[in-house]
Motif scaffolding. Structure first.
Motif, PDB file in Angstrom:
ATOM      1  N   THR A  88       0.753  -1.176  -0.029  1.00  0.00           N
ATOM      2  CA  THR A  88       0.126   0.038   0.114  1.00  0.00           C
ATOM      3  C   THR A  88       0.831   1.418   0.162  1.00  0.00           C
ATOM      4  O   THR A  88       0.641   2.464  -0.694  1.00  0.00           O
ATOM      5  N   ALA A  89       2.279   1.319   0.625  1.00  0.00           N
ATOM      6  CA  ALA A  89       2.892   2.277   0.813  1.00  0.00           C
ATOM      7  C   ALA A  89       4.214   1.573   0.887  1.00  0.00           C
ATOM      8  O   ALA A  89       4.525   0.691   1.357  1.00  0.00           O
ATOM      9  N   GLY A  90       5.383   2.522   0.647  1.00  0.00           N
ATOM     10  CA  GLY A  90       6.572   2.203   0.792  1.00  0.00           C
ATOM     11  C   GLY A  90       7.430   1.521  -0.522  1.00  0.00           C
ATOM     12  O   GLY A  90       6.624   1.654  -1.593  1.00  0.00           O
ATOM     13  N   SER A  91       8.610   1.367  -0.538  1.00  0.00           N
ATOM     14  CA  SER A  91       9.223   0.734  -1.747  1.00  0.00           C
ATOM     15  C   SER A  91      10.086  -0.562  -1.202  1.00  0.00           C
ATOM     16  O   SER A  91      10.360  -0.827  -0.337  1.00  0.00           O
ATOM     17  N   VAL A  92      10.158  -1.331  -2.702  1.00  0.00           N
ATOM     18  CA  VAL A  92      10.731  -2.716  -2.180  1.00  0.00           C
ATOM     19  C   VAL A  92      12.066  -2.797  -3.486  1.00  0.00           C
ATOM     20  O   VAL A  92      11.437  -2.499  -4.799  1.00  0.00           O
ATOM     21  N   ARG A  93      13.113  -3.244  -3.120  1.00  0.00           N
ATOM     22  CA  ARG A  93      14.201  -3.197  -3.929  1.00  0.00           C
ATOM     23  C   ARG A  93      14.661  -4.815  -3.952  1.00  0.00           C
ATOM     24  O   ARG A  93      14.938  -5.305  -3.061  1.00  0.00           O
ATOM     25  N   LEU A  94      15.111  -5.320  -5.025  1.00  0.00           N
ATOM     26  CA  LEU A  94      15.397  -6.657  -5.213  1.00  0.00           C
ATOM     27  C   LEU A  94      16.713  -6.671  -6.003  1.00  0.00           C
ATOM     28  O   LEU A  94      16.640  -6.064  -7.244  1.00  0.00           O
ATOM     29  N   GLY A  95      17.826  -6.934  -5.479  1.00  0.00           N
ATOM     30  CA  GLY A  95      19.033  -7.030  -6.229  1.00  0.00           C
ATOM     31  C   GLY A  95      19.610  -5.706  -6.612  1.00  0.00           C
ATOM     32  O   GLY A  95      20.025  -5.454  -7.893  1.00  0.00           O
ATOM     33  N   GLY A  96      19.102  -4.641  -6.054  1.00  0.00           N
ATOM     34  CA  GLY A  96      19.155  -3.189  -6.318  1.00  0.00           C
ATOM     35  C   GLY A  96      18.212  -2.530  -7.253  1.00  0.00           C
ATOM     36  O   GLY A  96      18.310  -1.339  -7.655  1.00  0.00           O
ATOM     37  N   THR A  97      17.372  -3.463  -7.593  1.00  0.00           N
ATOM     38  CA  THR A  97      16.315  -2.715  -8.743  1.00  0.00           C
ATOM     39  C   THR A  97      15.029  -2.531  -7.587  1.00  0.00           C
ATOM     40  O   THR A  97      14.612  -3.236  -7.117  1.00  0.00           O
ATOM     41  N   GLU A  98      14.473  -1.168  -8.040  1.00  0.00           N
ATOM     42  CA  GLU A  98      13.280  -0.785  -7.536  1.00  0.00           C
ATOM     43  C   GLU A  98      12.155  -1.542  -8.301  1.00  0.00           C
ATOM     44  O   GLU A  98      12.046  -1.345  -9.580  1.00  0.00           O
ATOM     45  N   ILE A  99      11.169  -2.336  -7.568  1.00  0.00           N
ATOM     46  CA  ILE A  99      10.315  -2.914  -8.144  1.00  0.00           C
ATOM     47  C   ILE A  99       8.902  -2.588  -7.911  1.00  0.00           C
ATOM     48  O   ILE A  99       7.939  -2.843  -8.555  1.00  0.00           O
ATOM     49  N   THR A 100       8.776  -1.430  -7.166  1.00  0.00           N
ATOM     50  CA  THR A 100       7.405  -1.121  -6.682  1.00  0.00           C
ATOM     51  C   THR A 100       6.565  -0.560  -7.620  1.00  0.00           C
ATOM     52  O   THR A 100       5.221  -0.844  -7.774  1.00  0.00           O
ATOM     53  N   GLY A 101       7.165   0.029  -8.720  1.00  0.00           N
ATOM     54  CA  GLY A 101       6.388   0.851  -9.888  1.00  0.00           C
ATOM     55  C   GLY A 101       6.310   0.050 -11.014  1.00  0.00           C
ATOM     56  O   GLY A 101       5.675   0.335 -12.179  1.00  0.00           O
ATOM     57  N   MET A 102       6.744  -1.215 -10.894  1.00  0.00           N
ATOM     58  CA  MET A 102       6.761  -2.068 -12.151  1.00  0.00           C
ATOM     59  C   MET A 102       5.531  -2.300 -12.526  1.00  0.00           C
ATOM     60  O   MET A 102       4.542  -2.501 -11.809  1.00  0.00           O
ATOM     61  N   SER A 103       5.312  -2.636 -13.836  1.00  0.00           N
ATOM     62  CA  SER A 103       4.169  -2.981 -14.402  1.00  0.00           C
ATOM     63  C   SER A 103       4.020  -4.535 -14.152  1.00  0.00           C
ATOM     64  O   SER A 103       4.901  -5.359 -13.889  1.00  0.00           O
ATOM     65  N   GLU A 104       2.814  -5.400 -14.128  1.00  0.00           N
ATOM     66  CA  GLU A 104       2.693  -6.671 -14.055  1.00  0.00           C
ATOM     67  C   GLU A 104       3.553  -7.570 -14.927  1.00  0.00           C
ATOM     68  O   GLU A 104       4.271  -8.420 -14.589  1.00  0.00           O
ATOM     69  N   ASN A 105       3.585  -7.095 -16.079  1.00  0.00           N
ATOM     70  CA  ASN A 105       4.435  -7.592 -16.986  1.00  0.00           C
ATOM     71  C   ASN A 105       5.965  -7.670 -16.788  1.00  0.00           C
ATOM     72  O   ASN A 105       6.687  -8.566 -16.905  1.00  0.00           O
ATOM     73  N   GLU A 106       6.439  -6.503 -16.493  1.00  0.00           N
ATOM     74  CA  GLU A 106       7.987  -6.187 -15.672  1.00  0.00           C
ATOM     75  C   GLU A 106       7.853  -7.040 -14.673  1.00  0.00           C
ATOM     76  O   GLU A 106       8.998  -7.761 -14.563  1.00  0.00           O
ATOM     77  N   LEU A 107       6.938  -7.127 -13.811  1.00  0.00           N
ATOM     78  CA  LEU A 107       7.177  -8.081 -12.544  1.00  0.00           C
ATOM     79  C   LEU A 107       7.367  -9.575 -12.917  1.00  0.00           C
ATOM     80  O   LEU A 107       7.998  -9.962 -12.306  1.00  0.00           O
ATOM     81  N   THR A 108       6.663  -9.757 -13.823  1.00  0.00           N
ATOM     82  CA  THR A 108       6.624 -11.201 -14.082  1.00  0.00           C
ATOM     83  C   THR A 108       7.779 -11.690 -14.972  1.00  0.00           C
ATOM     84  O   THR A 108       8.752 -12.941 -14.486  1.00  0.00           O
ATOM     85  N   GLU A 109       8.159 -10.888 -15.676  1.00  0.00           N
ATOM     86  CA  GLU A 109       9.678 -10.858 -16.023  1.00  0.00           C
ATOM     87  C   GLU A 109      10.588 -11.150 -15.087  1.00  0.00           C
ATOM     88  O   GLU A 109      11.526 -12.042 -15.219  1.00  0.00           O
TER      89      GLU A 109
END
Length: 281
Positions: A88-109
């Motif tokens: 709902t709020a905040g940010s998540v980074r995986l391997g240094g990559t910000e994923i919070t604003g990614m589209s569903e397709n980008e998250l799937t990839e």
């Protein structure tokens, strides 16, 4: 804990793929980074605050277990950290990559190419062979499917002779070994394990946990495991305890008995004793 720098190893034990550049604002050396992460469901008087402002940094090449009472937010934490649910709020980074604003397709990839998953239910496709199940993440990500690579990871998990079998021909422990091999095949930034030993007997569970431990110690993998089992958690470098959607305690290299005692103490606390203070480990 020493931070592993500069390179990441592949699942076959060879030299790592090129380390991806950190996103602006990312903390160097962290595989998982959550800042101010909140997740709520519903509205008004019926609002449920599943995560109450999580600040967390997990270094590359470490094994972290997450525990907590029922309803503490463990599953929501894993889903938000792995990009399976949006905070709902905040940010998540995986391997240094910000994923919070990614589209569903980008998250799937991203999940297909840079994350590994091990679930309690194995989640193998019964119509595919063991080798095909292991190679599935590469196939879905549009990568070249290397049979030699599959042979190597299957050998690592002790299933070199089972490549042509179907999942239904294997024991539960063997199926979970296939799931671990599948998680390793893309040399992911993070392996997320959700109750990976929940359906296994004690001896078989120890074998699977040993594989995850070995992936950290010899391949430089990063493992984040949600579990209710103190014996499973004792394989990790540390245990983080969740209560009411916030981190309430942590324990470094704890024994099963020590972890169980912390859980008992945690469940006896008043709900508001949990804290959302930041944790970097």
């Amino acid at each position: 804990m020493r931070v592993r720098k500069g390179r990441r190893q592949k699942a076959d034990g060879g030299q790592g793929a090129e380390v991806r550049p950190e996103a602006p604002g990312a903390t160097p050396g962290l595989a998982v980074e959550l800042r101010g992460v909140r997740r709520q469901y519903g509205r008004g008087a019926g609002t449920v605050h599943a995560l109450a402002g999580i600040d967390l940094g997990l270094r590359r090449g470490t094994f972290t277990a997450v525990m907590g009472p029922s309803g503490s937010g463990k599953s929501t934490f894993l889903q938000c950290a792995a990009g399976l649910d949006r905070p709902t709020a905040g940010s998540v980074r995986l391997g240094g990559t910000e994923i919070t604003g990614m589209s569903e397709n980008e998250l799937t990839e991203l999940r297909r190419s840079r994350l590994g998953f091990v679930f309690q239910a194995f989640n193998l496709l019964p119509s595919l062979t063991v080798e095909q199940n292991v190679l599935l993440p590469m196939r879905l990500a549009g990568q070249r499917q290397e049979r030699r690579r599959a042979e190597e990871v299957l050998a690592r998990v002790g299933l070199a002779d089972k490549a042509r079998r179907r999942p239904g021909e294997l024991s539960g422990g063997q199926q979970q070994r296939v799931a671990v091999a599948r998680a390793l095949i893309t040399a992911p930034d993070v392996i997320f394990a959700d109750e990976p030993t929940g359906a296994l007997d004690t001896g078989t569970a120890a074998e699977v946990l040993g594989l995850l431990r070995d992936a950290v110690d010899t391949l430089g993998a990063t493992v984040v495991m949600v579990t209710h089992d103190p014996t499973a958690a004792a394989w990790a470098d540390r245990v983080l305890f969740l209560a009411d959607g916030a981190f309430a305690d942590r324990l470094e290299r704890g024994s099963a008995e020590g972890i169980a005692a912390r859980m008992t103490a945690l469940t006896s606390r008043a709900p508001r004793e949990a804290t959302a203070a930041g944790v970097t480990v």
